[in-house]
Structure formats: C-alpha cells, structure tokens
Design an enzyme around this catalytic site. Structure first.
Site, PDB file in Angstrom:
ATOM      1  N   ASP A 230       0.915  -1.161   0.086  1.00  0.00           N
ATOM      2  CA  ASP A 230       0.062   0.010  -0.093  1.00  0.00           C
ATOM      3  C   ASP A 230       0.896   1.110  -0.055  1.00  0.00           C
ATOM      4  O   ASP A 230       1.600   1.511   0.961  1.00  0.00           O
ATOM      5  CB  ASP A 230      -0.886  -0.091   1.184  1.00  0.00           C
ATOM      6  CG  ASP A 230      -1.913   1.101   1.350  1.00  0.00           C
ATOM      7  OD1 ASP A 230      -2.763   1.342   0.456  1.00  0.00           O
ATOM      8  OD2 ASP A 230      -1.447   2.209   1.925  1.00  0.00           O
ATOM      9  N   GLU A 326      -1.426  -1.430  -6.320  1.00  0.00           N
ATOM     10  CA  GLU A 326      -2.710  -0.928  -6.653  1.00  0.00           C
ATOM     11  C   GLU A 326      -2.431  -0.271  -7.828  1.00  0.00           C
ATOM     12  O   GLU A 326      -1.451   0.351  -8.187  1.00  0.00           O
ATOM     13  CB  GLU A 326      -3.026   0.151  -5.669  1.00  0.00           C
ATOM     14  CG  GLU A 326      -3.760  -0.400  -4.316  1.00  0.00           C
ATOM     15  CD  GLU A 326      -4.013   0.426  -3.159  1.00  0.00           C
ATOM     16  OE1 GLU A 326      -5.162   0.827  -2.912  1.00  0.00           O
ATOM     17  OE2 GLU A 326      -3.281   1.218  -2.847  1.00  0.00           O
ATOM     18  N   CYS A 401     -16.814  -5.315  13.846  1.00  0.00           N
ATOM     19  CA  CYS A 401     -16.191  -6.335  14.726  1.00  0.00           C
ATOM     20  C   CYS A 401     -15.085  -5.217  15.518  1.00  0.00           C
ATOM     21  O   CYS A 401     -15.171  -3.861  15.006  1.00  0.00           O
ATOM     22  CB  CYS A 401     -15.324  -7.137  14.012  1.00  0.00           C
ATOM     23  SG  CYS A 401     -14.014  -6.435  12.966  1.00  0.00           S
ATOM     24  N   ASP A 408      -3.494   2.333   6.721  1.00  0.00           N
ATOM     25  CA  ASP A 408      -2.723   1.809   5.472  1.00  0.00           C
ATOM     26  C   ASP A 408      -2.132   0.465   5.802  1.00  0.00           C
ATOM     27  O   ASP A 408      -2.083  -0.253   4.664  1.00  0.00           O
ATOM     28  CB  ASP A 408      -1.442   2.848   5.652  1.00  0.00           C
ATOM     29  CG  ASP A 408      -1.638   4.220   5.355  1.00  0.00           C
ATOM     30  OD1 ASP A 408      -2.386   4.317   4.491  1.00  0.00           O
ATOM     31  OD2 ASP A 408      -0.707   5.014   5.638  1.00  0.00           O
TER      32      ASP A 408
END
Length: 479
Positions: A230, A326, A401, A408
């Site tokens: 990322d 990405e 949750c 990140d």
C-alpha cells in the site's frame, strides 16, 4: 501501420544499462550536433506531413472535393526516410551540414515522428490507453530533450571498462565502470541492440539496450509469501504479508528535505539578471552560476529518489514471490494541489513499474488491484465495507467487529488477501479484467476542481482534419 515490436529470444530479456559519460569539449559539441539533427529531422517530418492537412482544408474551402484534392502524404517510417533522403541534398535547411552527423541521428527524428503520428491515430480511434493525444507538434530548440539513438554501426563497450564507442562519435570515456555489462558481453550472455545518448540532470548518459540471458530466480527469504504493498505519503509503502507481518517503509522526502535550500537558491536566481526572450537580453554570468547551483540540487534530489526506489523494489522482489500493488490514478492525484508535491516526490508510478518488470526477471507474480478496489474501506478481519473514509482519518475502526488499526496497514492486509481472490476468480476483487458500468462517470470523481479551457481551434483558426488514406487509417471530417 506501427513498427513491429522487437521480441527477445527464448530465455532472454531486454534490459537497459545506463552509464554516465565524461566527453571532452569536442565530443560534447558532436553530441549536441547529433541530438540537434534528430530534432531537425523530426520537425521536418511533422511539417512535411501536416502541410497536406492544411492544403486540403484550404482546397475544400474553395469548393474542391473528391479526387481533385491534394493527396495525403504518408507518415510511415520508410516513407519519411525516402522523402527525407531526396530533399536533404537540395533543401537549404540541411544541404550545408547534414553530412556532419551520423545517419542514425536523422533516423531517430524520423522514427519519433512516425511513432507520434501512429499514437495520434490510435488515440483518435480510441484504441490507445491514456489521455487523448493531440496532433504532433514541432519541437522547440530551447525545450526539446537532447537525445539520439544508434542502432547500426560501431557500438561496443571497450575491454578496459572505462570507454564506449559509438558511430561517428568515436570512443568516449565513461564516468563509471562498465564491468556489469562488459562481463556479460565477454561471456556471450548479452548482445547490444542499440545505444541512446541523452543529456539529463546536467550531464551526458549512454543507455545500452541489451538482450540478456536471465535465469529464473526464486526469492531467498520468503519464497512462498504473498505481500500487499500500500503506497502512501505518510509512509512510502506499507507491506503486509499473508502471515500477518506488517512493515512500514518511511518516506524519505528527498524534495522536502531540500526545499529550504531550493527556496534560498531560487531567490538568489531571481535577484540576478536573467534572460529575456521578448527583448533578446542574454543572461548574466552570475545568473548562470546561480541557476547551475540550483539545478545541481534538483539533480541530486532526482538521483536520491531514483536510488531509493530501485533499492526498495529490488528488496521487495528478492523477498516475496507474489506482490499485490494498486493501480493508482497518479495523474488524478497530481491534480490535487495539496498533495501533488508529495505524490510526485514519492514516485508511485515508478514503484509499480519497477515491481512489474523486476518480477518478470525473478519469475515472480505481480497482481494489480483494480483502481476502484476499496482497499482502505474494507475491514481486513470481517470484510465489512465502510461507505466513506475521509483521507484525514488515519485509523480504521470497524463498525461490525472490534478491529482498530492503522488504515494503511489495513489496506495492505486487504491487498495481500486479494491474491487468493484473484486465483479463485471470485468477487469483484478477483475479476481483474472487469470493466466498470460507467467508467467515465467514475473517472470524474478524481478530476481537478477547475477544468482547463478549450481553445476554439488550431493555429490556423480551426481543428486539424483527420486524414483518410487508402488503408483507412484516418477519417475524413464530417461536413
């Protein structure tokens, strides 16, 4: 038709070896002459082809139509070479000096012009990816990049590993040792295809395009791991593998570190007498020295960034077999004036490109996440998706949750899990070739706040007409 792309032999890959040069005064003048010849040939080709566009437009305004119009001039590389070889002996723009340079310099300009027209046609048809391309334009002497490519003639790396030989330029000393390439050439595991000389970052470089034997290698540290990468501004990269390990790569911020010095040097440049194109005033020597000092800082920042990105991508590829990255819309991110400097300094596009081709060399797998895959909005534990997650919110807190973690790191974990979804072909994340239902509308989400103004027409007061040739490459404008 476009030029057929070169395909390496089985077991070979095409790789570039780049070396800095230390040419003497005479060789520097010869290098500039060759690069200038390439620019002149490019400008001639663009003017020669587009002249018929304007001629046909004028004839149509006179009422001439059909076969009586001036025929289109071809823009393929063989046709441009044939036409240029006929006029270079008589055209006053070339007759007095064309023999001073290698034929490869003129071939470079003509090949670039043919590629420009080919890209323009494909962009008009909509078969070329990326932004719409305009018609090819002439290159300015002040702003054009100095570059020349050699494909034939004496192109070699000398055995002393400190010199290279190029056609018509002779033997030039290199600033650095060429042993990495010379060893492969001596062993017969590499073959030079072409050489390109370029003036960049204040000095001359030569890049050899080489066909090299590369054995498939496996990662040595984690051969079976899948890692998600990322990219960001706060951290240059956050790596998360399928075992749960998370690693933060800090952003070096090379440009930000040099920004204070650049501002000081820019003020010094602005206070001295610079060039003025309107009045023809030449720059003073003190201005030239100050500008050169400022440029050295820019060159150092670029060199540091290139070195850091290569080290990062090489390390990622040496450790992991499967890497998920990405497909970021870097052009859209650069349109944001608040993030443009940080994004440009990080080099997101270079990171993805280097991970891809280095993965091919090492026999690894590269998975590209869809541009619209919401990696930051998905909970890496339960899979719940948030409707909105503003950029200033740096902590991901799931509403379904109890997961609370850095956004990140959460995105990197989702990217790592994406590799399994791609192999299974399930869900939106696994379908890498899926096309959005409304890609144009989705693309508008990343547009700039202000749109550029459109000019009413071309330089002659109207749009450039689309050509039509016998092969149907161009389309005649509608009336």
């Amino acid at each position: 038709m476009g030029v057929k792309r070169f395909e390496p032999r089985a077991g070979f890959v095409v790789q570039a070896y780049r070396f800095a040069l230390d040419p003497n005064v005479g060789q520097q003048a010869a290098l500039r002459s060759h690069c200038g010849a390439a620019r002149a040939a490019y400008n001639w080709a663009v003017s020669w082809v587009t002249a018929t566009w304007w001629q046909r437009r004028a004839e149509q305004s006179y009422g001439i139509a059909g076969e009586q119009l001036t025929p289109w001039r071809p823009d393929s590389l063989p046709a441009l070479r044939k036409a240029f070889n006929e006029v270079k002996h008589t055209d006053p723009r070339f007759a007095g000096w064309w023999a001073d340079n290698s034929k490869e310099s003129y071939s470079t300009g003509l090949a670039n012009a043919a590629a420009a027209f080919d890209n323009y046609r494909k962009s008009k048809r909509g078969v070329r990816a990326g932004r719409r391309m305009g018609r090819p334009r002439r290159k300015s002497k002040r702003g054009a990049r100095l570059s020349c490519r050699f494909t034939t003639g004496a192109i070699r790396v000398e055995a002393d590993r400190r010199h290279v030989t190029l056609p018509r330029l002779g033997t030039i000393r290199t600033h650095e040792n060429t042993r990495k390439l010379q060893r492969r050439l001596a062993a017969g595991t590499a073959r030079i295809l072409s050489a390109t000389v370029t003036f960049a970052r204040g000095r001359w470089f030569v890049s050899f395009q080489v066909e090299v034997i590369r054995d498939a290698r496996t990662p040595t540290r984690h051969p079976d791991t899948v890692v998600g990468v990322d990219l960001g501004v706060k951290h240059l990269a956050v790596l998360a593998d399928h075992t749960g390990r998370i690693r933060y790569v800090p952003n070096p911020g090379h440009y930000d570190n040099a920004l204070a010095r650049l501002r000081r040097l820019s003020r010094r440049v602005s206070r001295r007498r610079g060039p003025d194109r309107r009045t023809g005033r030449a720059a003073s020597r003190r201005w030239g020295k100050a500008d050169a000092e400022r440029n050295r800082v820019h060159h150092r920042v670029a060199n540091l960034r290139t070195d850091a990105l290569h080290k990062l991508t090489t390390e990622i590829r040496a450790e992991h077999h499967t890497v998920v990255v990405e497909d970021l819309n870097v052009a859209g991110m650069l349109a944001n004036r608040r993030l443009a400097r940080k994004v440009a300094d990080a080099g997101f596009g270079q990171i993805r490109r280097q991970i891809e081709y280095k993965g091919q060399w090492s026999g690894g797998v590269t998975v590209k996440a869809n541009r619209w895959y919401p990696s930051s909005k998905i909970c890496s534990e339960c899979g719940a998706v948030k409707d909105k997650l503003p950029l200033h919110v740096r902590v991901f807190a799931c509403e379904q949750c109890p997961l609370v973690m850095d956004r990140d790191a959460n995105a990197a974990r989702n990217l790592a899990a994406l590799a399994a979804a791609v192999k299974a072909g399930t869900g939106v994340a696994g379908d890498q070739d899926a096309i959005a239902s409304n890609p144009r509308g989705a693309d508008r989400q990343t547009r700039a706040t202000t749109r550029p103004r459109k000019r009413p027409g071309g330089r002659a007061g109207g749009k450039i007409p689309h050509q039509r040739t016998e092969t149907g490459i161009f389309a005649e404008p509608k009336r």
